[in-house]
Design a protein around this motif. Structure first.
Motif, PDB file in Angstrom:
ATOM      1  N   PHE A   1      32.509 -98.484 -58.885  1.00 13.54           N
ATOM      2  CA  PHE A   1      32.359 -98.313 -60.195  1.00 13.54           C
ATOM      3  C   PHE A   1      31.774 -97.240 -60.400  1.00 13.54           C
ATOM      4  N   HIS A   2      31.597 -96.582 -61.588  1.00 15.66           N
ATOM      5  CA  HIS A   2      30.941 -95.690 -62.175  1.00 15.66           C
ATOM      6  C   HIS A   2      30.500 -95.996 -63.744  1.00 15.66           C
ATOM      7  N   ASN A   3      29.425 -96.118 -63.722  1.00  9.02           N
ATOM      8  CA  ASN A   3      28.657 -96.686 -64.954  1.00  9.02           C
ATOM      9  C   ASN A   3      29.521 -97.954 -65.600  1.00  9.02           C
TER      10      ASN A   3
ATOM     11  N   SER B   1      36.016 -92.590 -53.481  1.00 11.35           N
ATOM     12  CA  SER B   1      35.008 -93.631 -53.275  1.00 11.35           C
ATOM     13  C   SER B   1      35.742 -95.057 -52.529  1.00 11.35           C
ATOM     14  N   ARG B   2      36.982 -95.295 -52.741  1.00 11.27           N
ATOM     15  CA  ARG B   2      37.649 -96.242 -51.997  1.00 11.27           C
ATOM     16  C   ARG B   2      37.773 -96.020 -50.593  1.00 11.27           C
ATOM     17  N   VAL B   3      38.138 -94.822 -50.097  1.00 10.04           N
ATOM     18  CA  VAL B   3      38.165 -94.403 -48.800  1.00 10.04           C
ATOM     19  C   VAL B   3      36.687 -94.616 -48.029  1.00 10.04           C
TER      20      VAL B   3
ATOM     21  N   SER C   1      35.849-103.051 -61.230  1.00 10.43           N
ATOM     22  CA  SER C   1      34.555-103.537 -61.283  1.00 10.43           C
ATOM     23  C   SER C   1      34.375-104.406 -62.698  1.00 10.43           C
ATOM     24  N   HIS C   2      35.525-104.720 -63.221  1.00  6.55           N
ATOM     25  CA  HIS C   2      35.540-105.585 -64.477  1.00  6.55           C
ATOM     26  C   HIS C   2      36.773-106.597 -64.402  1.00  6.55           C
ATOM     27  N   CYS C   3      36.697-107.345 -63.308  1.00  5.22           N
ATOM     28  CA  CYS C   3      37.529-108.331 -63.105  1.00  5.22           C
ATOM     29  C   CYS C   3      36.965-109.785 -63.191  1.00  5.22           C
TER      30      CYS C   3
HETATM   31  C1  UD2 Z   1      44.355 -98.587 -63.305  1.00  2.00           C
HETATM   32  C2  UD2 Z   1      43.915 -99.306 -62.095  1.00  2.00           C
HETATM   33  C3  UD2 Z   1      42.896 -98.564 -61.348  1.00  2.00           C
HETATM   34  C4  UD2 Z   1      43.454 -97.433 -60.780  1.00  2.00           C
HETATM   35  C5  UD2 Z   1      44.143 -96.559 -61.874  1.00  2.00           C
HETATM   36  C6  UD2 Z   1      44.726 -95.311 -61.581  1.00  2.00           C
HETATM   37  C7  UD2 Z   1      44.278-101.796 -62.155  1.00  2.00           C
HETATM   38  C8  UD2 Z   1      43.637-103.197 -62.678  1.00  2.00           C
HETATM   39  N1  UD2 Z   1      43.547-100.681 -62.306  1.00  2.00           N
HETATM   40  O1  UD2 Z   1      43.344 -98.207 -64.071  1.00  2.00           O
HETATM   41  O2  UD2 Z   1      42.411 -99.446 -60.376  1.00  2.00           O
HETATM   42  O3  UD2 Z   1      44.238 -97.583 -59.646  1.00  2.00           O
HETATM   43  O4  UD2 Z   1      44.900 -97.157 -62.548  1.00  2.00           O
HETATM   44  O5  UD2 Z   1      44.076 -94.546 -60.607  1.00  2.00           O
HETATM   45  O6  UD2 Z   1      45.251-101.687 -61.649  1.00  2.00           O
HETATM   46  N2  UD2 Z   1      35.843 -95.540 -61.125  1.00  2.00           N
HETATM   47  C9  UD2 Z   1      35.097 -94.667 -60.350  1.00  2.00           C
HETATM   48  N3  UD2 Z   1      34.859 -93.421 -60.238  1.00  2.00           N
HETATM   49  C10 UD2 Z   1      35.433 -92.753 -61.376  1.00  2.00           C
HETATM   50  C11 UD2 Z   1      36.335 -93.393 -62.061  1.00  2.00           C
HETATM   51  C12 UD2 Z   1      36.492 -94.815 -61.988  1.00  2.00           C
HETATM   52  O7  UD2 Z   1      34.646 -95.379 -59.400  1.00  2.00           O
HETATM   53  O8  UD2 Z   1      35.284 -91.442 -61.324  1.00  2.00           O
HETATM   54  C13 UD2 Z   1      36.347 -97.083 -61.146  1.00  2.00           C
HETATM   55  C14 UD2 Z   1      35.817 -97.763 -62.167  1.00  2.00           C
HETATM   56  O9  UD2 Z   1      34.481 -97.906 -62.492  1.00  2.00           O
HETATM   57  C15 UD2 Z   1      36.656 -98.931 -61.926  1.00  2.00           C
HETATM   58  C16 UD2 Z   1      37.856 -98.602 -61.121  1.00  2.00           C
HETATM   59  O10 UD2 Z   1      37.550 -97.279 -60.567  1.00  2.00           O
HETATM   60  O11 UD2 Z   1      36.323 -99.912 -61.356  1.00  2.00           O
HETATM   61  C17 UD2 Z   1      39.328 -98.104 -61.970  1.00  2.00           C
HETATM   62  O12 UD2 Z   1      39.151 -97.284 -62.963  1.00  2.00           O
HETATM   63  P1  UD2 Z   1      39.477 -97.796 -64.465  1.00  2.00           P
HETATM   64  O13 UD2 Z   1      38.914 -99.365 -64.708  1.00  2.00           O
HETATM   65  O14 UD2 Z   1      39.026 -96.975 -65.431  1.00  2.00           O
HETATM   66  O15 UD2 Z   1      41.139 -97.629 -64.237  1.00  2.00           O
HETATM   67  P2  UD2 Z   1      42.052 -98.556 -65.038  1.00  2.00           P
HETATM   68  O16 UD2 Z   1      42.190-100.043 -64.896  1.00  2.00           O
HETATM   69  O17 UD2 Z   1      42.564 -97.924 -66.229  1.00  2.00           O
END
Ligand code: UD2
Ligand code: MN
Length: 563
Positions: free
Chosen positions: A143-145, A206-208, A224-226
């Motif tokens: 998560f980021h913010n 981060s995931r790695v 982080s919003h599920c």
């Molecule tokens: C979708 C995916 C997401 C990711 C993305 C493509 C789903 C439900 N979501 O976008 O997981 O695969 O497509 O890359 O399939 N985050 C960080 N650091 C950052 C930016 C984001 O940790 O610099 C976190 C963020 O807080 C969140 C997750 O990564 O928990 C995914 O980001 P998102 O929710 O903005 O992506 P989403 O759902 O639009």
């Protein structure tokens, strides 16, 4: 007679009063049924679209998931003080509730750390059985913010809606959020660990990091919003246990970014994309839909949305984790999906596993290099490593990607060789035959001039001849215009030299050959490099290139579309 009527009226009145009391009492009940009624029994999405456009149209029966009793809630959070955690960061009066998270923070905060949600699965899912010895999983959430209420609900839904023995740990990766306290405080929850990045890495690295720290043999990734739904985990672990090369996703339900209603997504969708590498949900092909007589069966999917999936840890490592040169957000889902399919695995969506996610319309966070450039860098890396000759369609669909920096891909190409993966052509033929290849969508045309048609006799002999349309147009007069080439099968119209008066002939097509590149200029066809135009003078000889004179009849080529 009168007395009977009076009695009937009395009975009806009493029944009405009792009914009204019962109704009011039901409505004011604080527990599960009231919180779900807004998104539950009254949910009728008649064609209503969400941001992801894939809501279920049926009205589903109201089945409320089990709400843990207070003692259990206490147990899952241990000494963690959820009230203090949530209340210390509330929206201030007058603040825009959408500003920081691109969803309505006020509504999210109002829901608190947990709520009942409707069980959105097909009713047959409830009778599925699973092995008693399923292996546990490490849950990884970067998560980021993130807003505190959405993040805590994600964690708490996992802890309360999963069999406890299947949750080895929850690893949070705080991607350098502004406030380090979120990470520190959440670590107080039993089973939760939090790793904080020292700088912003993006979700991929981060995931790695989270995966490397995981101690279970199965990895489960979540945004982080599920909010996970009833029995979400068992179907996914079961499939991966049976075959470690499967990578599985749930159906991702929609949590409204405005009112946080939990809405059922359609169970007839899979992941797809277009040539610009833009992800989309699409209908399962009709033949597959017809063949599906068991709604609990997995759905094969060419790509996954990316955020929510379960994968064997050994298989994740064997396949090269992620491309860690991808930044912030985007593209990693294609790279992973191509790699899984092309290197011996498979991807599926499990309809009996449901997880809600807040789909947003914009990114609430900064991209240090800009959003567009980052997406291009990441998708370019995916295209360059995995798409072979088909990458040309990616560049055609996303011309702005050409020339943009994407770093070295040597490591990833070496990985692909080491894993001995299939070609992208194999992927298209076997996994995603529905993806139309642009060349097959070409326009066939006659090239007409003054009632005559451009015709080929042999490669060297081109000329004008009478147009033949009956019984059908001969191949010798049929041209395909795929800019910048003018083709007849695999032969292309080419100049023989770059000077005026040079002959034009047919030769084998070569995308890199500048002598074969043309573009329309009014009614004329102009050779791109020399700037000269296709000219039929003298009419007896082969066509040549000459100074462009748009009004001249010998340079006027009227394409006439044919099928
Ligand atoms: C979708 C995916 C997401 C990711 C993305 C493509 C789903 C439900 N979501 O976008 O997981 O695969 O497509 O890359 O399939 N985050 C960080 N650091 C950052 C930016 C984001 O940790 O610099 C976190 C963020 O807080 C969140 C997750 O990564 O928990 C995914 O980001 P998102 O929710 O903005 O992506 P989403 O759902 O639009
Ligand atoms: Mn998300």
């Amino acid at each position: 007679m009168r007395r009977i009527r009076a009695n009937a009226i009395l009975i009806l009145t009493v029944a009405w009063i009792l009914g009204t009391f019962y109704y009011l009492w039901q409505d004011s009940k604080p527990s599960s049924s009231s919180s779900s009624s807004s998104s539950g029994s009254q949910l009728k999405n008649h064609g209503q679209k969400s941001s992801s456009g894939r809501l279920e149209e049926r009205t589903l029966p109201l089945i409320v998931t089990h709400v843990p009793k207070v003692e259990q809630q206490g147990q899952v959070l241990g000494l963690f003080d959820e009230k203090a955690f949530l209340s210390s960061k509330q929206l201030k009066a007058g603040e825009d509730p959408y500003r920081d998270h691109a969803f309505n923070l006020q509504e999210s905060d109002r829901l608190g750390s947990e709520r009942a949600i409707r069980d959105t699965r097909h009713y047959r899912c409830a009778s599925m059985t699973f092995d008693p010895d399923l292996p546990p999983t490490s849950i990884i959430i970067t998560f980021h913010n993130e807003a505190r209420s959405t993040l805590l609900r994600t964690i708490k839904s996992v802890l309360t809606r999963s069999p406890p023995h299947l949750i080895q740990e929850i690893i949070l990766v705080d991607d350098f959020s502004s406030d380090p306290e979120d990470c520190r405080l959440l670590s107080q929850i039993p089973k939760v660990r939090c790793l904080r990045n020292e700088r912003r890495e993006g979700l991929i690295r981060s995931r790695v990091r989270g995966a490397s720290a995981a101690s279970a043999s199965i990895l489960t990734f979540l945004d982080s919003h599920c909010e996970v739904n009833t029995d979400w985990l068992q179907p996914m672990i079961q499939r991966v246990k049976e075959d470690h090369t499967r990578v599985v996703s749930p159906i991702i339900d929609v949590i409204s970014l405005d009112n946080f209603a939990y809405l059922a997504a359609s169970a007839d969708l899979r992941g797809g994309f277009d040539w610009s590498l833009h992800f989309k949900w699409e209908q399962i092909p009709i033949e597959q839909k017809m063949a599906r007589n068991d709604p609990t069966q997995p759905i094969r999917t060419p790509v996954i949305a990316g955020g929510i999936f379960v994968m064997d840890k050994g298989w994740f490592n064997h396949l090269g984790q992620y491309d860690t040169h991808m930044d912030i957000w985007g593209g990693e889902n294609f790279e992973l999906s191509f790699r899984v399919w092309m290197c011996g695995g498979s991807l599926e969506i499990l309809p009996c596993s449901r997880v809600g996610h807040v789909f947003r319309k914009r990114h609430p966070y900064e991209f240090p290099e800009g959003n567009a450039l980052t997406y291009i860098k990441n998708t370019r890396r995916a295209a360059e490593v995995w798409m072979d000759e088909y990458k040309q369609y990616y560049y055609a669909a996303r011309p702005s990607a050409q020339g943009k920096a994407f770093g070295s891909i040597a490591d990833r190409l070496a990985l692909r060789r080491k894993l001995n993966c299939n070609s992208f052509r194999w992927y298209l033929e076997n996994v995603y035959p529905e993806l139309k290849i642009p060349e097959q969508e070409v326009v066939y045309s006659l090239l007409k001039q003054d009632g005559l048609c451009l015709e080929s006799h042999s490669t060297d002999s081109l000329g004008l001849a009478e147009c033949k349309t009956t019984p059908s147009i001969p191949a010798s007069q049929k041209w395909t215009l795929i800019e910048p080439q003018i083709r007849q099968h695999d032969q292309c119209l080419a100049i023989t030299a770059f000077t005026a008066g040079s002959k034009v002939r047919l030769e084998p097509c070569n995308a890199k050959e500048s002598r074969q590149k043309w573009k329309p200029r009014g009614p004329a066809l102009q050779h791109m490099i020399s700037g000269l135009c296709l000219d039929s003078q003298p009419p007896s000889g082969p066509p040549v290139i000459a100074q462009c004179r748009p009004q001249v009849a010998s340079q006027s080529w009227e394409p006439q579309l044919v099928t």
